[in-house]
Motif scaffolding. Structure first.
Motif, PDB file in Angstrom:
ATOM      1  N   ASP A  40       0.442   6.150   0.998  1.00 45.16           N
ATOM      2  CA  ASP A  40       0.940   6.390  -0.483  1.00 45.16           C
ATOM      3  C   ASP A  40      -0.155   7.136  -1.426  1.00 45.16           C
ATOM      4  N   GLU A  41      -1.033   6.121  -1.605  1.00 40.71           N
ATOM      5  CA  GLU A  41      -1.780   6.497  -2.638  1.00 40.71           C
ATOM      6  C   GLU A  41      -2.678   7.818  -2.234  1.00 40.71           C
ATOM      7  N   ASN A  47      -1.759  10.224  -0.236  1.00 40.97           N
ATOM      8  CA  ASN A  47      -0.914  11.310  -0.266  1.00 40.97           C
ATOM      9  C   ASN A  47      -0.639  11.649  -1.983  1.00 40.97           C
ATOM     10  N   GLU A  48      -0.424  10.858  -2.602  1.00 40.59           N
ATOM     11  CA  GLU A  48      -0.451  10.862  -4.237  1.00 40.59           C
ATOM     12  C   GLU A  48      -1.587  11.640  -4.828  1.00 40.59           C
TER      13      GLU A  48
END
Length: 121
Positions: free
Chosen positions: A102-103, A105-106
């Motif tokens: 998630d990090e 991709n962010e």
């Protein structure tokens, strides 16, 4: 005795699935080997790749908006202006390592929004 390789290949092409299965079993019994071992090893390697939990965000190109990318790198990494500029100039280079999916991709989205080309590894 020399093997006629082409003849063997031709015979295998013409064989049915049942005949090939019988051949594999006969070879396994005769030579004490198992045809299933390479398949199991390949399956185990594929399982490790699917369970990847750490990602590296690599800046591959700054694009045409280099100043925006430098600002985004500074914000994401906490580097000073010179260090962020050096990182962007040295592309392809990792911006951050060991991030969750998630990090990663962010961060990728933020850098791409600024105009950079980014890959996750």
């Amino acid at each position: 005795m020399a093997l006629d390789t082409q003849s063997i290949v031709d015979q295998l092409k013409e064989a049915t699935i049942v005949e090939l299965n019988d051949l594999v079993k006969a070879i396994e019994e005769e030579f004490g080997v198992s045809a299933a071992a390479p398949v199991a090893a390949a399956g185990a390697a594929g399982g490790d790749a699917a369970a990847k939990s750490e990602f590296n965000v690599e800046l591959t190109s700054a694009g045409s908006a280099k100043i925006k990318v430098i600002k985004a790198v500074r914000e994401a990494t906490g580097l000073g202006l010179k260090d962020a500029k050096d990182l962007v100039d040295a592309a392809p280079k990792n911006v951050k390592e060991g991030l969750s999916e998630d990090e990663a991709n962010e961060l990728k989205a933020k850098l791409e929004e600024a105009g950079a080309s980014v890959t996750l590894k």
